[in-house]
Design an enzyme around this catalytic site. Structure first.
Site, PDB file in Angstrom:
ATOM      1  N   HIS A 325       0.853  -1.188   0.000  1.00  0.00           N
ATOM      2  CA  HIS A 325       0.000   0.000   0.000  1.00  0.00           C
ATOM      3  C   HIS A 325       0.885   1.233   0.000  1.00  0.00           C
ATOM      4  O   HIS A 325       1.944   1.247   0.621  1.00  0.00           O
ATOM      5  CB  HIS A 325      -0.924   0.002   1.233  1.00  0.00           C
ATOM      6  CG  HIS A 325      -2.114   0.890   1.078  1.00  0.00           C
ATOM      7  ND1 HIS A 325      -2.025   2.256   1.206  1.00  0.00           N
ATOM      8  CD2 HIS A 325      -3.409   0.620   0.791  1.00  0.00           C
ATOM      9  CE1 HIS A 325      -3.219   2.790   1.012  1.00  0.00           C
ATOM     10  NE2 HIS A 325      -4.073   1.826   0.745  1.00  0.00           N
ATOM     11  N   ASP A 381      -7.982  -3.938  -0.455  1.00  0.00           N
ATOM     12  CA  ASP A 381      -8.745  -4.118  -1.680  1.00  0.00           C
ATOM     13  C   ASP A 381      -8.813  -5.585  -2.090  1.00  0.00           C
ATOM     14  O   ASP A 381      -9.836  -6.059  -2.594  1.00  0.00           O
ATOM     15  CB  ASP A 381      -8.129  -3.297  -2.821  1.00  0.00           C
ATOM     16  CG  ASP A 381      -8.369  -1.813  -2.638  1.00  0.00           C
ATOM     17  OD1 ASP A 381      -9.376  -1.458  -1.998  1.00  0.00           O
ATOM     18  OD2 ASP A 381      -7.556  -1.010  -3.126  1.00  0.00           O
TER      19      ASP A 381
END
Length: 439
Positions: A325, A381
């Site tokens: 991320h 996600d």
């Protein structure tokens, strides 16, 4: 005592000193415009024209707004909405309450929640032109393009809400009009997403919105996710309400910035939403959800499977989708809650053959020194996509659902900007090409 909240600069070109104030651990970039190579006798306008420009390719270290909405501490793995930890909101509230918190700054009273539902239901009935726009696409077309067209048609169905057409600044500083724009935009995106899902699966779309139901329940009914009595399936409703809290906002993301960039021209919120969706659908943003899922299928079908793929990733032949991320340098604070959600649908999740691929990748990421030394982990996600899959959603609608969840935060930022002085986002450039001496 003297205050030390200043940045002292010494321009070696002119041997002049400058003092720039530090506030909120940031400096005002416009202050650098006064740092000029021209002699002191030059007019002030020339100094400003030739002043120092901050080059920040891709806005990697540039803040574009002052905001009170979402706080992220990437080093500690913390995410808060309006001062509330996301975990607290996940455990104690639903998505519409978090919407209210993000957009209007407080968790709603029962009466405010009732009014929120009524306002949303009122706006969730589309003009017939929207359905025609969606149905003009082949069902196999990318969902984000269908949704963008549907939103454009929705905006066009009432030109009085378009500032240029109306010939006025409709929204800036006008709370009533801004709030109406928020409801209209939230409702339009949820409805068009449901309409697109039906079109892709060749189902009949029925526009109906019950003001006593949550917007998510109305969306699920439109999508056909109902029980035998025609009510929104409680399993779906509960799961989406919780899942969307985790994705309701994430500070100044690429798509939020794209939305605000368009809206800074005082464009209407629905047109700006089309811009945000286009950014969100890219493979370096929410489109990575689709790519990760497709990559898992490729890995499963390839000889050598996950082991061979991880070797290729280390050799930089492939980018490892669904891992890492840009913000968090530790575990994403949303991941634990997503794992709990996956465990609630254990049978459905385990029946998904691609989950085994994801689990093998996760195991490698958590145990391989190549990844641990880089502080990489599975991102939210990726887990979110398996919750959608366990609920039986078509993979083509995963990214639009993620975008719809994020719309609460995006519109919160838009509402915040509409109560600030107007500021057109117009970045500068550093020209490096040839300059002709001819007039």
């Amino acid at each position: 005592m003297p205050k030390w909240d200043k940045l002292m600069l010494w321009d070696m070109r002119t041997f002049r000193f400058y003092s720039v104030k530090i506030e909120h651990n940031a400096v005002d970039a416009m202050q650098f415009r006064k740092i000029s190579p021209l002699p002191m006798t030059a007019p002030i306008v020339d100094h400003m024209t030739n002043g120092l420009t901050v080059l920040d390719q891709g806005y990697k270290n540039t803040a574009a707004v002052l905001s009170e909405i979402t706080h992220i501490d990437g080093n500690k793995g913390k995410l808060q909405y309006r001062g509330y930890p996301v975990g607290y909101l996940f455990e104690n509230h639903d998505y519409e309450e978090v919407c209210h918190l993000l957009i209007w700054g407080n968790l709603p009273t029962p009466e405010q929640k009732r009014q929120f539902r009524a306002n949303m239901a009122k706006e969730m009935v589309p003009d017939p032109s929207v359905n025609r726009a969606v149905r003009a696409f082949a069902p196999e077309a990318p969902a984000f393009l269908i949704i963008s067209a549907g939103l454009a048609a929705w905006a066009a169905s009432d030109p009085s809400k378009i500032p240029v057409h109306a010939g006025d600044r409709i929204y800036l500083g006008k709370t009533k009009e801004v709030d109406a724009g928020v409801y209209r935009s939230l409702a339009a995106l949820m409805t068009v997403t449901a309409m697109t899902s039906c079109h892709q699966q060749k189902k009949t779309f029925i526009a109906q919105a019950d003001p006593s139901l949550s917007p998510i329940d109305n969306m699920l009914i439109m999508m056909g996710k109902v029980d035998r009595y025609g009510n929104a399936d409680k399993k779906f409703s509960k799961a989406i309400n919780k899942l969307w809290i985790l994705f309701a906002d994430h500070e100044m993301t690429n798509s939020t910035a794209a939305y605000l960039h368009a809206a800074s021209s005082l464009s209407d919120p629905l047109s700006s939403m089309v811009t945000g969706i286009s950014a969100c659908a890219g493979p370096l943003h929410a489109g990575a959800i689709d790519l990760a899922y497709k990559r898992f299928a490729e890995i499963r079908a390839t000889e050598g499977g996950v082991k061979k793929h991880m070797e290729d990733v280390k050799a930089k032949k492939f980018r490892l989708m669904g891992v890492g991320h840009r913000v968090y340098r530790t575990v994403d604070p949303r991941v634990g809650y997503l794992r709990d959600m996956m465990s609630q649908f254990q049978n459905a999740v385990n029946d998904n053959p691609l989950l085994e691929v994801a689990k093998e990748i996760e195991n490698a990421v958590f145990n391989d020194e190549y990844f641990t030394s880089r502080k990489l982990s599975i991102n939210a996600d990726l887990y979110g996509s398996f919750v959608y899959a366990a609920l039986g959603f078509d993979v083509r609608i995963f990214t639009p659902l993620a975008i719809t969840a994020r719309s609460a935060g995006i519109l919160a930022h838009w509402r915040e900007s509409m109560h600030q002085p107007p500021c057109l986002w117009r970045p500068r450039q550093v020209y490096t090409g040839r300059v002709s001496e001819d007039a």
